[in-house]
Design an enzyme around this catalytic site. Structure first.
Site, PDB file in Angstrom:
ATOM      1  N   GLY A  12       0.803  -1.224   0.000  1.00 27.36           N
ATOM      2  CA  GLY A  12       0.000   0.000   0.000  1.00 27.36           C
ATOM      3  C   GLY A  12       0.826   1.258   0.000  1.00 27.36           C
ATOM      4  N   LYS A 222       4.110   6.308  18.047  1.00 26.25           N
ATOM      5  CA  LYS A 222       3.469   6.536  16.742  1.00 26.25           C
ATOM      6  C   LYS A 222       2.073   7.141  16.935  1.00 26.25           C
ATOM      7  CE  LYS A 222       2.229   6.547  12.585  1.00 26.25           C
ATOM      8  NZ  LYS A 222       2.732   7.468  11.593  1.00 26.25           N
ATOM      9  N   ASN A 226       0.910  11.175  15.875  1.00 27.69           N
ATOM     10  CA  ASN A 226      -0.245  11.545  15.051  1.00 27.69           C
ATOM     11  C   ASN A 226      -1.272  12.346  15.848  1.00 27.69           C
ATOM     12  OD1 ASN A 226       0.691  10.600  12.674  1.00 27.69           O
ATOM     13  ND2 ASN A 226      -0.655   8.825  12.527  1.00 27.69           N
ATOM     14  N   CYS A 278      -5.093   8.198   8.567  1.00 31.81           N
ATOM     15  CA  CYS A 278      -4.568   7.848   9.891  1.00 31.81           C
ATOM     16  C   CYS A 278      -4.934   8.746  11.055  1.00 31.81           C
ATOM     17  CB  CYS A 278      -3.056   7.715   9.804  1.00 31.81           C
ATOM     18  SG  CYS A 278      -2.595   6.322   8.778  1.00 31.81           S
TER      19      CYS A 278
HETATM   20  N1  LIG Z   1      -0.856   5.921   4.588  1.00 29.24           N
HETATM   21  C1  LIG Z   1       0.079   6.523   5.296  1.00 29.24           C
HETATM   22  O1  LIG Z   1       0.552   7.593   4.964  1.00 29.24           O
HETATM   23  C2  LIG Z   1       0.622   5.887   6.539  1.00 29.24           C
HETATM   24  C3  LIG Z   1       0.099   4.702   7.041  1.00 29.24           C
HETATM   25  N2  LIG Z   1       0.628   4.117   8.156  1.00 29.24           N
HETATM   26  C4  LIG Z   1       0.132   2.832   8.630  1.00 29.24           C
HETATM   27  O2  LIG Z   1       0.624   1.815   7.754  1.00 29.24           O
HETATM   28  C5  LIG Z   1      -0.328   0.750   7.636  1.00 29.24           C
HETATM   29  C6  LIG Z   1      -0.646   0.518   6.174  1.00 29.24           C
HETATM   30  O3  LIG Z   1      -1.224   1.695   5.664  1.00 29.24           O
HETATM   31  P1  LIG Z   1      -1.417   1.915   4.092  1.00 29.24           P
HETATM   32  O4  LIG Z   1      -0.184   1.467   3.373  1.00 29.24           O
HETATM   33  O5  LIG Z   1      -1.892   3.299   3.930  1.00 29.24           O
HETATM   34  O6  LIG Z   1      -2.587   0.868   3.802  1.00 29.24           O
HETATM   35  P2  LIG Z   1      -3.106   0.327   2.388  1.00 29.24           P
HETATM   36  O7  LIG Z   1      -4.519  -0.046   2.586  1.00 29.24           O
HETATM   37  O8  LIG Z   1      -2.739   1.290   1.308  1.00 29.24           O
HETATM   38  O9  LIG Z   1      -2.250  -1.007   2.135  1.00 29.24           O
HETATM   39  C7  LIG Z   1      -2.364  -2.168   2.883  1.00 29.24           C
HETATM   40  C8  LIG Z   1      -2.267  -3.356   1.949  1.00 29.24           C
HETATM   41  O10 LIG Z   1      -2.191  -4.554   2.739  1.00 29.24           O
HETATM   42  C9  LIG Z   1      -2.815  -5.608   1.995  1.00 29.24           C
HETATM   43  N3  LIG Z   1      -3.157  -6.721   2.888  1.00 29.24           N
HETATM   44  C10 LIG Z   1      -4.056  -6.762   3.891  1.00 29.24           C
HETATM   45  N4  LIG Z   1      -4.045  -7.962   4.496  1.00 29.24           N
HETATM   46  C11 LIG Z   1      -3.119  -8.722   3.844  1.00 29.24           C
HETATM   47  C12 LIG Z   1      -2.654 -10.051   4.012  1.00 29.24           C
HETATM   48  N5  LIG Z   1      -3.123 -10.846   4.981  1.00 29.24           N
HETATM   49  N6  LIG Z   1      -1.704 -10.505   3.161  1.00 29.24           N
HETATM   50  C13 LIG Z   1      -1.202  -9.714   2.189  1.00 29.24           C
HETATM   51  N7  LIG Z   1      -1.611  -8.441   1.989  1.00 29.24           N
HETATM   52  C14 LIG Z   1      -2.554  -7.941   2.810  1.00 29.24           C
HETATM   53  C15 LIG Z   1      -4.023  -4.931   1.383  1.00 29.24           C
HETATM   54  O11 LIG Z   1      -4.507  -5.667   0.286  1.00 29.24           O
HETATM   55  C16 LIG Z   1      -3.456  -3.544   1.011  1.00 29.24           C
HETATM   56  O12 LIG Z   1      -3.019  -3.508  -0.339  1.00 29.24           O
HETATM   57  C17 LIG Z   1      -1.515   1.164   8.494  1.00 29.24           C
HETATM   58  O13 LIG Z   1      -1.384   0.583   9.761  1.00 29.24           O
HETATM   59  C18 LIG Z   1      -1.367   2.654   8.607  1.00 29.24           C
HETATM   60  O14 LIG Z   1      -1.927   3.151   9.815  1.00 29.24           O
HETATM   61  C19 LIG Z   1       1.696   4.668   8.793  1.00 29.24           C
HETATM   62  C20 LIG Z   1       2.266   5.821   8.333  1.00 29.24           C
HETATM   63  C21 LIG Z   1       1.785   6.529   7.175  1.00 29.24           C
HETATM   64  O1  LIG Z   2       0.451   7.899  10.079  1.00 32.06           O
HETATM   65  C1  LIG Z   2       0.232   8.483   9.030  1.00 32.06           C
HETATM   66  O2  LIG Z   2      -0.573   8.103   8.182  1.00 32.06           O
HETATM   67  C2  LIG Z   2       0.902   9.779   8.715  1.00 32.06           C
HETATM   68  O3  LIG Z   2      -0.087  10.802   9.007  1.00 32.06           O
HETATM   69  C3  LIG Z   2       0.322  12.130   8.690  1.00 32.06           C
HETATM   70  O4  LIG Z   2       0.641  12.225   7.304  1.00 32.06           O
HETATM   71  P1  LIG Z   2      -0.490  12.423   6.181  1.00 32.06           P
HETATM   72  O5  LIG Z   2      -1.821  12.097   6.750  1.00 32.06           O
HETATM   73  O6  LIG Z   2      -0.022  11.690   4.994  1.00 32.06           O
HETATM   74  O7  LIG Z   2      -0.438  13.972   5.803  1.00 32.06           O
HETATM   75  P2  LIG Z   2      -0.299  15.313   6.679  1.00 32.06           P
HETATM   76  O8  LIG Z   2       0.613  16.215   5.966  1.00 32.06           O
HETATM   77  O9  LIG Z   2       0.007  15.040   8.092  1.00 32.06           O
HETATM   78  O10 LIG Z   2      -1.751  15.936   6.567  1.00 32.06           O
HETATM   79  C4  LIG Z   2      -2.863  15.345   7.207  1.00 32.06           C
HETATM   80  C5  LIG Z   2      -4.076  16.234   7.038  1.00 32.06           C
HETATM   81  O11 LIG Z   2      -3.946  17.418   7.817  1.00 32.06           O
HETATM   82  C6  LIG Z   2      -4.166  18.557   6.994  1.00 32.06           C
HETATM   83  N1  LIG Z   2      -3.337  19.679   7.493  1.00 32.06           N
HETATM   84  C7  LIG Z   2      -2.014  19.487   7.715  1.00 32.06           C
HETATM   85  C8  LIG Z   2      -1.241  20.526   8.174  1.00 32.06           C
HETATM   86  C9  LIG Z   2      -1.816  21.776   8.433  1.00 32.06           C
HETATM   87  O12 LIG Z   2      -1.167  22.746   8.851  1.00 32.06           O
HETATM   88  N2  LIG Z   2      -3.145  21.920   8.198  1.00 32.06           N
HETATM   89  C10 LIG Z   2      -3.923  20.895   7.734  1.00 32.06           C
HETATM   90  O13 LIG Z   2      -5.140  21.067   7.549  1.00 32.06           O
HETATM   91  C11 LIG Z   2      -3.766  18.099   5.600  1.00 32.06           C
HETATM   92  O14 LIG Z   2      -4.346  18.899   4.614  1.00 32.06           O
HETATM   93  C12 LIG Z   2      -4.306  16.689   5.600  1.00 32.06           C
HETATM   94  O15 LIG Z   2      -5.668  16.664   5.296  1.00 32.06           O
HETATM   95  C13 LIG Z   2       1.591  12.461   9.463  1.00 32.06           C
HETATM   96  O16 LIG Z   2       2.048  13.757   9.078  1.00 32.06           O
HETATM   97  C14 LIG Z   2       2.689  11.436   9.195  1.00 32.06           C
HETATM   98  O17 LIG Z   2       3.818  11.708  10.006  1.00 32.06           O
HETATM   99  C15 LIG Z   2       2.149  10.035   9.513  1.00 32.06           C
HETATM  100  O18 LIG Z   2       3.119   9.054   9.207  1.00 32.06           O
END
Ligand SMILES: NC(=O)C1=CN([C@@H]2O[C@H](COP(=O)(O)OP(=O)(O)OC[C@H]3O[C@@H](n4cnc5c(N)ncnc54)[C@H](O)[C@@H]3O)[C@@H](O)[C@H]2O)C=CC1
Ligand SMILES: O=C(O)[C@H]1O[C@H](OP(=O)(O)OP(=O)(O)OC[C@H]2O[C@@H](n3ccc(=O)[nH]c3=O)[C@H](O)[C@@H]2O)[C@H](O)[C@@H](O)[C@@H]1O
Length: 466
Positions: A12, A222, A226, A278
């Site tokens: 993902g 973590k 957030n 998140c």
């Molecule tokens: N999206 C972001 O910016 C951030 C997300 N996270 C965390 O990272 C984790 C993943 O988030 P995303 O990458 O955004 O999710 P995502 O939904 O984009 O990707 C997750 C993937 O895992 C796959 N999956 C689920 N169960 C599976 C299994 N049993 N075997 C193989 N594949 C499987 C799904 O099909 C999906 O493609 C979450 O816990 C999220 O909170 C942390 C930091 C930033």
């Molecule tokens: O755990 C996660 O998923 C991630 O969540 C956020 O990252 P992200 O959600 O990708 O993007 P941000 O830049 O944090 O923005 C989040 C939301 O807040 C809004 N935002 C951000 C900053 C600001 O000043 N004002 C504001 O409205 C953005 O527009 C957006 O909708 C955190 O910044 C990451 O460190 C973290 O890894």
């Protein structure tokens, strides 16, 4: 121990960019990213780099460089687990939609499935790394499953949460503020596992930025990061409402407080509300954890961050309705932007979804343009709310690939995402083709207020009086 073979479960927004960067920086490690979603893996393997499932500036170039060299995408989960020394779990951990903790707790079923699959397949010792964001103490559940259902091999569990933000993922991964690694600091095996992961990151990140802690501190840090970030957005959004009532300007307030080095200038942009997959999910999870320990005041404190965010989205749509003479029924309102922030095609929890839903309830005709979000995603987002039938959503909301056509004949334009291109539009020609009076509701404080007013628009910004 020098890691030579990595498996990452979950292709993902986190797993794929993270592993692409590790592959780039560590050409000696073979990395296989696996997923059960076949179409997602096919898209990652697509020769057309525009078809990669995640849009992130700079990611396509890295994928081009490393894919087929030491980075592979596959649906063969068992094989990749079997071959790996280290396995990253990077699957989704959404809010539970059923049973105990519904609407609050993290749904750990995907995590548990991964743990059971690793236990079933592994025939040699493995290091298992939690990359997904997890409730504090999840590592003990994973360890219990691995130890009780495995083939007698040794597992070390590490927590290595990801702090990348979407839209800047590649830069965040190449130059992180810090990397956090939690492990079993009380045993030699735990220390060795942590060292193996530290050594991978040390290929491009200085050791001072690689922090090692006990596993619970890492998991909780973590959620804490957030929560603090989201709290800043809700705090400045709360001030934006006071600004609108008093004649203060939230941008000036942000600048004034941000110059205090104890507060700092980042994350102080008032907006239509935070989105993303998140912030809300992780705070709800924190609230649930606090409640489960009976810490009700702590739970209420953090829940307010979410309530403020809901209020901000609702008050944005309420302002559109009341400004358009208390009715938007049958009126065309154009949304510029649907993604939850610029430079990503991700729409999860985007403020645009809630604002659109509110306006559709008022029978507005919403027209959407977003440079990166595909049409079917927008309808899926709306349908997911279950407010009205899919057919009704399709008849009330239209999507246009041309921003000028999207704006033609509309009564009002709402800026939902801060895409840079919106700043460079020919606003005179947009104005000419709109109904009059022509309104702009700038949910991101993106456009030049004076310029738009000069053209003739009635312009509303979050956090400034008029
Ligand atoms: N999206 C972001 O910016 C951030 C997300 N996270 C965390 O990272 C984790 C993943 O988030 P995303 O990458 O955004 O999710 P995502 O939904 O984009 O990707 C997750 C993937 O895992 C796959 N999956 C689920 N169960 C599976 C299994 N049993 N075997 C193989 N594949 C499987 C799904 O099909 C999906 O493609 C979450 O816990 C999220 O909170 C942390 C930091 C930033
Ligand atoms: O755990 C996660 O998923 C991630 O969540 C956020 O990252 P992200 O959600 O990708 O993007 P941000 O830049 O944090 O923005 C989040 C939301 O807040 C809004 N935002 C951000 C900053 C600001 O000043 N004002 C504001 O409205 C953005 O527009 C957006 O909708 C955190 O910044 C990451 O460190 C973290 O890894």
């Amino acid at each position: 121990m020098k890691v030579k073979n990595i498996c990452c479960i979950g292709a993902g927004y986190v797993g794929s960019p993270t592993m692409a960067v590790v592959a780039k920086q560590c050409p000696y490690i073979k990395i296989t990213i696996v997923d059960i979603n076949e179409s997602r893996i096919a898209a990652w393997n697509s020769t057309d780099l525009n078809k990669l499932p995640v849009f992130e500036p700079g990611l396509d170039g890295i994928v081009k460089e490393v894919r087929g060299r030491n980075l592979f995408f596959s649906t063969n989960v068992d094989k990749a687990i079997d071959e790996a020394d280290m396995i990253f779990i990077s699957v989704n951990t959404p809010t539970k939609t059923y049973g105990k903790g519904k609407g609050m707790a993290a749904d750990l079923k995907y995590i548990e499935l991964c743990a059971r699959q690793i236990a079933k397949v592994a025939k040699q010792d493995k290091i298992v790394v939690e990359k997904s964001t997890l409730p504090v103490r999840t590592a003990s559940a994973i360890k219990s499953i691995l130890d009780n259902t495995g083939n007698g091999v040794q597992f070390q569990i590490l927590s290595n949460p990801e702090f990348l933000a979407e839209g800047t993922a590649v830069q965040d991964l190449l130059k992180p503020d810090r990397v956090l690694i939690g492990g079993d600091t009380s045993s030699k095996e735990g220390e060795l596992a942590m060292k193996a992961l530290v050594d991978i990151y040390a290929n491009w990140i200085s050791k001072e930025r690689i922090l090692t802690t006990n596993v619970w501190s890492s998991e909780l840090s973590k959620l804490t990061a957030n929560a603090f970030l989201a709290q800043r957005v809700s705090s400045i959004n709360a001030m934006s409402e006071i600004c609108e009532k008093t004649g203060a300007d939230v941008k000036e307030v942000s600048k004034a407080i941000g110059m205090d080095s104890r507060i700092g200038p980042k994350f102080l942009n008032a907006s239509v509300g935070f989105g993303g997959s998140c912030f809300q999910k992780d705070i709800l999870n924190l609230v649930y954890i606090a409640k489960s320990y009976g810490l009700n005041e702590v739970a209420d404190y953090w829940e307010q961050v979410i309530l403020m965010n809901e209020h901000q989205k609702n008050r944005f749509s309420d302002n559109i309705v009341s400004t358009l003479y208390n009715t938007v029924s049958g009126k065309k309102i154009t949304f510029l932007g649907w993604a939850f922030k610029k430079d990503t095609n991700d729409t999860r929890e985007s403020a645009a979804i809630k604002v659109a839903d509110n306006l559709l309830n008022e029978q507005a005709q919403v027209s959407v343009y977003d440079p990166k979000v595909p049409e079917e995603r927008i309808y899926t987002d709306l349908d997911y709310l279950n407010t009205r039938s899919s057919d009704e959503n399709k008849s009330l909301l239209t999507i246009n690939n041309d921003p000028y056509k999207a704006c033609k004949d509309s009564h009002a334009i709402a800026i939902l995402t801060e895409w840079d291109e919106f700043k460079n539009y020919d606003w005179k020609s947009i104005y000419k083709n709109m109904q009059k009076p022509a309104f702009v509701f700038d949910g991101r404080g993106l456009l030049n207020k004076e310029e738009l007013k000069e053209i003739g628009f009635i312009y509303y910004n979050i956090g400034t009086g008029n």
